[in-house]
Design a protein around this motif. Structure first.
Motif, mmCIF file in Angstrom:
data_model
loop_
_atom_site.group_PDB
_atom_site.id
_atom_site.type_symbol
_atom_site.label_atom_id
_atom_site.label_comp_id
_atom_site.label_asym_id
_atom_site.label_seq_id
_atom_site.Cartn_x
_atom_site.Cartn_y
_atom_site.Cartn_z
ATOM 1 N N TRP A 7 18.101 52.200 -20.569
ATOM 2 C CA TRP A 7 17.107 53.275 -20.551
ATOM 3 C C TRP A 7 17.795 54.637 -20.497
ATOM 4 O O TRP A 7 17.409 55.563 -21.211
ATOM 5 N N LEU A 8 18.816 54.771 -19.652
ATOM 6 C CA LEU A 8 19.505 56.048 -19.507
ATOM 7 C C LEU A 8 20.172 56.481 -20.809
ATOM 8 O O LEU A 8 20.107 57.652 -21.192
ATOM 9 N N PHE A 9 20.773 55.519 -21.516
ATOM 10 C CA PHE A 9 21.381 55.866 -22.798
ATOM 11 C C PHE A 9 20.308 56.292 -23.797
ATOM 12 O O PHE A 9 20.505 57.246 -24.556
ATOM 13 N N ALA A 10 19.158 55.615 -23.805
ATOM 14 C CA ALA A 10 18.058 56.006 -24.699
ATOM 15 C C ALA A 10 17.566 57.408 -24.353
ATOM 16 O O ALA A 10 17.314 58.225 -25.247
ATOM 17 N N PHE A 11 17.431 57.699 -23.066
ATOM 18 C CA PHE A 11 16.988 59.025 -22.648
ATOM 19 C C PHE A 11 17.989 60.082 -23.078
ATOM 20 O O PHE A 11 17.608 61.144 -23.589
ATOM 21 N N CYS A 12 19.273 59.811 -22.891
ATOM 22 C CA CYS A 12 20.305 60.770 -23.304
ATOM 23 C C CYS A 12 20.310 60.976 -24.819
ATOM 24 O O CYS A 12 20.482 62.102 -25.293
#
Length: 131
Positions: A7-12
């Protein structure tokens, strides 16, 4: 890799492409892309590759209907938070961040769904492989 990392990579990835601050790819390319065309193309290709990885995995795991369902669920949660007075929607910048959050949750769930399904059912997903 855990759901939080996906999720964090997608958000970034989404926030690097566009966000309400001045630090994003879209604004950088419109202001300085002509001066640094090779760097702009390289960064654009890296971003496109990231989107292809996420969108392909998400479409294969939960499909378009699943994406709409996850987005509807996140939208309903935001609606409840708005009704309870915990979220204000009068600031366009906050609305953009909320949209980035919602879309990143959809992509994070899509990339993680095979792991969730395997944990719940005990069955592994396999890609169609011709041998």
């Amino acid at each position: 890799m855990s759901f939080i990392a996906r999720w964090l990579f997608a958000f970034c990835l989404l926030a690097a492409t566009y966000n309400p601050t001045e630090y994003n790819y879209v604004r950088w390319v419109t202001q300085y892309g002509a001066e640094n065309l090779s760097i702009a193309v390289l960064c654009g290709l890296i971003i496109v590759i990231g989107y292809i990885i996420y969108l392909r995995a998400t479409l294969r795991s939960i499909g378009g209907f699943g994406m709409a369902l996850v987005l509807a669920l996140v939208g309903a949660i935001l609606w409840v938070l708005y009704d309870l007075g915990l979220v204000k929607l009068d600031n366009p910048g906050i609305n953009t961040w909320l949209a980035l959050l919602a879309l990143s949750i959809v992509l994070g769930v899509g990339l993680s769904w095979s792991h969730v399904r395997r944990a719940l059912s005990g069955q592994a997903d396999m890609d169609d492989v011709d041998e």
